[in-house]
Scaffold this motif. Structure first.
Motif, PDB file in Angstrom:
ATOM      1  N   VAL A   1      -7.303  -0.324   1.183  1.00  0.00           N
ATOM      2  CA  VAL A   1      -7.741  -2.072   1.768  1.00  0.00           C
ATOM      3  C   VAL A   1      -9.018  -1.868   2.620  1.00  0.00           C
ATOM      4  O   VAL A   1      -8.484  -0.490   3.173  1.00  0.00           O
ATOM      5  CB  VAL A   1      -6.742  -2.001   2.435  1.00  0.00           C
ATOM      6  CG1 VAL A   1      -6.175  -3.175   2.847  1.00  0.00           C
ATOM      7  CG2 VAL A   1      -4.965  -2.250   1.062  1.00  0.00           C
TER       8      VAL A   1
ATOM      9  N   ILE B   1      -1.221   0.944   6.967  1.00  0.00           N
ATOM     10  CA  ILE B   1      -1.888  -0.158   6.311  1.00  0.00           C
ATOM     11  C   ILE B   1      -1.510  -1.236   7.398  1.00  0.00           C
ATOM     12  O   ILE B   1      -2.236  -1.972   7.910  1.00  0.00           O
ATOM     13  CB  ILE B   1      -2.175  -0.522   5.179  1.00  0.00           C
ATOM     14  CG1 ILE B   1      -3.319  -2.067   5.619  1.00  0.00           C
ATOM     15  CG2 ILE B   1      -1.142  -1.534   4.597  1.00  0.00           C
ATOM     16  CD1 ILE B   1      -4.891  -1.551   5.256  1.00  0.00           C
TER      17      ILE B   1
ATOM     18  N   GLY C   1       1.017  -1.807  -0.112  1.00  0.00           N
ATOM     19  CA  GLY C   1       0.260   0.167   0.330  1.00  0.00           C
ATOM     20  C   GLY C   1       0.644   1.584  -0.298  1.00  0.00           C
ATOM     21  O   GLY C   1       0.497   2.658   0.146  1.00  0.00           O
TER      22      GLY C   1
ATOM     23  N   GLY D   1      -0.281   4.544  -4.121  1.00  0.00           N
ATOM     24  CA  GLY D   1       0.333   2.686  -3.497  1.00  0.00           C
ATOM     25  C   GLY D   1       1.485   2.454  -4.019  1.00  0.00           C
ATOM     26  O   GLY D   1       1.980   1.749  -4.022  1.00  0.00           O
TER      27      GLY D   1
ATOM     28  N   LYS E   1       1.150  -8.922  -1.872  1.00  0.00           N
ATOM     29  CA  LYS E   1       0.365  -7.426  -0.713  1.00  0.00           C
ATOM     30  C   LYS E   1      -0.646  -8.745  -0.667  1.00  0.00           C
ATOM     31  O   LYS E   1      -0.399  -8.343   1.467  1.00  0.00           O
ATOM     32  CB  LYS E   1       0.256  -6.866  -1.636  1.00  0.00           C
ATOM     33  CG  LYS E   1       0.987  -6.319  -2.228  1.00  0.00           C
ATOM     34  CD  LYS E   1       1.588  -4.802  -3.066  1.00  0.00           C
ATOM     35  CE  LYS E   1       2.601  -3.871  -2.968  1.00  0.00           C
ATOM     36  NZ  LYS E   1       2.001  -2.731  -4.901  1.00  0.00           N
TER      37      LYS E   1
ATOM     38  N   GLY F   1      -9.321  -4.881  -1.426  1.00  0.00           N
ATOM     39  CA  GLY F   1      -7.730  -3.926  -1.823  1.00  0.00           C
ATOM     40  C   GLY F   1      -7.554  -4.073  -2.978  1.00  0.00           C
ATOM     41  O   GLY F   1      -7.087  -4.824  -4.032  1.00  0.00           O
TER      42      GLY F   1
ATOM     43  N   TYR G   1      -6.843   4.483   2.232  1.00  0.00           N
ATOM     44  CA  TYR G   1      -6.809   5.377   0.566  1.00  0.00           C
ATOM     45  C   TYR G   1      -5.894   5.673   0.730  1.00  0.00           C
ATOM     46  O   TYR G   1      -5.412   6.646   1.584  1.00  0.00           O
ATOM     47  CB  TYR G   1      -7.706   5.936   0.872  1.00  0.00           C
ATOM     48  CG  TYR G   1      -7.598   6.605  -0.772  1.00  0.00           C
ATOM     49  CD1 TYR G   1      -8.736   5.838  -1.848  1.00  0.00           C
ATOM     50  CD2 TYR G   1      -7.137   7.919  -0.160  1.00  0.00           C
ATOM     51  CE1 TYR G   1      -8.753   6.730  -2.826  1.00  0.00           C
ATOM     52  CE2 TYR G   1      -7.389   8.612  -1.895  1.00  0.00           C
ATOM     53  CZ  TYR G   1      -7.624   8.047  -3.313  1.00  0.00           C
ATOM     54  OH  TYR G   1      -7.894   8.858  -3.946  1.00  0.00           O
TER      55      TYR G   1
ATOM     56  N   ASN H   1      -4.444   2.896  -3.790  1.00  0.00           N
ATOM     57  CA  ASN H   1      -4.346   1.641  -3.769  1.00  0.00           C
ATOM     58  C   ASN H   1      -5.440   2.152  -2.581  1.00  0.00           C
ATOM     59  O   ASN H   1      -5.894   3.660  -2.026  1.00  0.00           O
ATOM     60  CB  ASN H   1      -3.271   1.540  -3.040  1.00  0.00           C
ATOM     61  CG  ASN H   1      -2.338   1.160  -3.748  1.00  0.00           C
ATOM     62  OD1 ASN H   1      -1.666  -0.016  -3.411  1.00  0.00           O
ATOM     63  ND2 ASN H   1      -2.552   0.868  -5.089  1.00  0.00           N
TER      64      ASN H   1
ATOM     65  N   LEU I   1      -4.618  -2.847  -4.851  1.00  0.00           N
ATOM     66  CA  LEU I   1      -3.466  -3.780  -4.107  1.00  0.00           C
ATOM     67  C   LEU I   1      -2.074  -2.667  -4.964  1.00  0.00           C
ATOM     68  O   LEU I   1      -0.917  -3.470  -5.028  1.00  0.00           O
ATOM     69  CB  LEU I   1      -3.065  -4.859  -3.503  1.00  0.00           C
ATOM     70  CG  LEU I   1      -4.112  -4.883  -2.413  1.00  0.00           C
ATOM     71  CD1 LEU I   1      -4.080  -6.189  -2.174  1.00  0.00           C
ATOM     72  CD2 LEU I   1      -3.101  -4.076  -1.503  1.00  0.00           C
TER      73      LEU I   1
END
Lengths: 403, 403
Positions: free
Chosen positions: A281, A136, A131, A297, A202, A154, A294, A279, A156
């Motif tokens: 999640v 995260i 991420g 990423g 991930k 997510g 958010y 990204n 990712l």
């Protein structure tokens, strides 16, 4: 004074160096001591670099860093699988804490390196491996104290998401990939990104932490973006949806499912508005409910930022809330993955159409391409059918409808 | 053993009690000791309660808790402004750590209580006061080490957002409010929620932390949802947007602006898909970029979860990364707030129309209601004009277009 050995001086390494310089005062206030990069490992001592660094701290000899007793923390930012693993395990064995941004190494050697660090009573932290700049990993670890995590979902991989955004703006796949490469999001060989291998790594890391079970790459069903074309973007848009490459783990009484695949999210989905290299999640805890994190990423400073958050936690002696990995046995029930699927075949015949019609909930298009939404079906059954029809990988696109 | 004094046994208090019971083992593993609620302060000893609690731990006498030397942590979950403040300051003076969910108290006495806790070398934590179950306070504090926060933007009130969602589903304002009250999101007197007072308190807390400057409630321009009607929902939907009550702080070279007001977000905005009682907060850091944290802004277990995260940090002795508040002087430049505004007047005349036309970028509707999108204008100028036109508060609705 805390001395750091920095391995690798590419995108992430340079970002780490620059943030450390610009936030020197704040770091000293919080950590109570000066944090200094004492050595930087590079491959080529004579390479031209975008920033000036004192030549005396650059080395091409890892042992020089390993044997330096003043260096207590290693930041591994090489991005290389074999070398990265060697450096990390040697550093831990030599009694040095390790922070890494290397998702390939963490994914491949997660249990082993975690155990090694535990045994040596050292930190092994990897916030930047999932991420980018999104915190995260730390948030997930903290959630585990009060929650059973029953779902992870997510976006990712920043490259895939960037490509999808550009295709939504009207480019075709190759044009979108080219821009992603120019912007530095995608590698020259984009296979790991677009085939979903990176997202799977991930998800393997998040899933192993969240479920406290051994969830390896091989336990995660994988379908990347291969085969996607402008016609898919167009038809999904007509359905008021958008395509996202999503990694998803769900836990039920009977076991867990784990998959990375293209998903059609509706315009009400929190993933609908995740654009470009961003990204996001989602973690579903049984107490806290749904949380979504958010952010960027990818990119130099977000990733370097995540690396440095780990360094700060080590220097401040913040004990990471981490349970042992793999303490739970969970059955993998990927064979139960089902849903309504969007299926587009670019080569077709009357025979194929007749077969597809039998599994269609709705036929969306029937010309040179056949596009259907399937009935609620097992993914395995759809893939078997595609195999029977002898459709090549590049001649179809399949995406599950969210929900 | 860590003993807790719990003040208040309503929605949040009961949630804290229940999560502590159900996660006893995990908490002991992480904290290395048992966490026990030793006393619970209630108003009415004989009230019927939805869960069974040993009568011997219930008291209606705060001093009994204050004087109990075994109790090292106070959880303040009364929701009352005056009493809450008295309890918290007495507890800190008596050498007890404090965790509170009470945003009204934190907002009103933030600097004073933080200073008192610092002086006594105690924790004063308030994760649950902003964003319900979202770990926004802790994440913000950690971001401050490596970032200057240059923007905060958030949906901070679950009740308003719930009402807006229900109006988007076709209900009118009163119907939507009634359901929110039935669901327990909105108070019997919803003024604090719908007028934006609650969101302003939360923005005051976030802003003071993020900017390290004294940002009081009075420094935040406030416009709530008053006046909103189905016609506004309808017209904004036609513009492919949605209305959200958003708190926003922006920092520039000249100072900062701080405002809570209805914003029209586009369907590409990350706030567009924040529905029902959910909250979402964007933090823009100069290194990490945009991070968004999303989750339940209200509800028993999410809020109790946030309270207990603070308790865990105290028990584990995790030093909170917190700089002193109010160490920076920043000029408030709310008078510079400007944008393109949606303006709907329900009482109108040819004179009014002529005036509105002069500031309109586009006239959207002209019948019994006049609806315009203004040119790019200062908010102050629009409000002055509305005053000159002698339009009552309930007869207009004004929302800024995002971006």
């Amino acid at each position: 004074m805390v001395n750091i050995g920095l391995l690798g001086f590419g995108t992430v390494g340079i970002g780490v160096f620059q943030i450390l310089e610009s936030r020197e005062e704040e770091l000293k206030n919080i950590c109570g001591c000066h944090i200094k990069i004492k050595k930087i490992l590079v491959k080529d001592l004579n390479k031209n670099r975008p920033i000036k660094v004192d030549a005396s701290i650059i080395t091409d000899n890892f042992d020089e860093i390993l044997e330096d007793e003043d260096i207590s923390i290693i930041i591994e930012a090489t991005g290389a699988l074999e070398e990265g693993y060697t450096y990390i395990s040697k550093a831990l064995k030599a009694g040095k804490h390790v922070v890494t941004a290397n998702k390939a190494v963490v994914s491949k050697h997660f249990e082993e390196l975690t155990e090694l660090a535990d045994k040596m009573d050292l930190y092994f932290l990897y916030e930047a491996s999932v991420g980018g700049g999104i915190p995260i990993i730390k948030n997930l670890k903290e959630l585990l104290v009060l929650n059973e995590i029953v779902e992870i979902k997510g976006i990712l991989n920043g490259t895939c998401n960037y490509i999808l955004t550009k295709m939504e703006e009207g480019l075709n796949y190759s044009e979108a990939l080219k821009i992603a490469q120019e912007k530095g999001f995608a590698e020259l060989d984009p296979t790991d990104d677009v085939e979903g291998l990176d997202a799977r790594r991930k998800l393997r890391i998040l899933g192993s932490l969240a479920l406290k079970a051994k969830i390896l790459e091989k336990d995660i069903f994988l379908r990347g973006l291969r085969g996607i074309g402008p016609i898919d973007i167009e038809y999904v848009d007509k359905m008021d949806g958008a395509i996202r490459l999503i990694g998803e783990i769900k836990v039920s009484q009977n076991g867990y499912t784990a998959i990375v695949e293209p998903i059609i999210v509706s315009k009400n989905s929190p993933f609908y508005n995740v654009h470009n290299e961003k990204n996001a999640v989602l973690l579903r805890g049984d107490q806290v409910g749904d949380l979504i994190f958010y952010g960027s990423g990818a990119g130099r400073f977000p990733t370097a930022h995540a690396v440095l958050c780990d360094v700060i936690d080590i220097v401040r002696g913040v004990e990471t809330i981490e349970r042992s990995l793999a303490i739970r046995e969970l059955e993998n029930i990927n064979k139960t993955i089902k849903g309504r699927y969007y299926l587009r075949l670019s080569k077709s015949s009357q025979d194929i159409y007749t077969i597809l019609e039998s599994i269609a909930w709705e036929v969306l298009h029937k010309e040179e391409n056949i596009i259907i939404m399937t009935k609620d079906m097992f993914l395995n059954d759809i893939l078997k059918l595609i195999k029977v029809l002898e459709v090549k990988e590049e001649d179809y696109f399949l995406a599950r409808k969210e929900g």
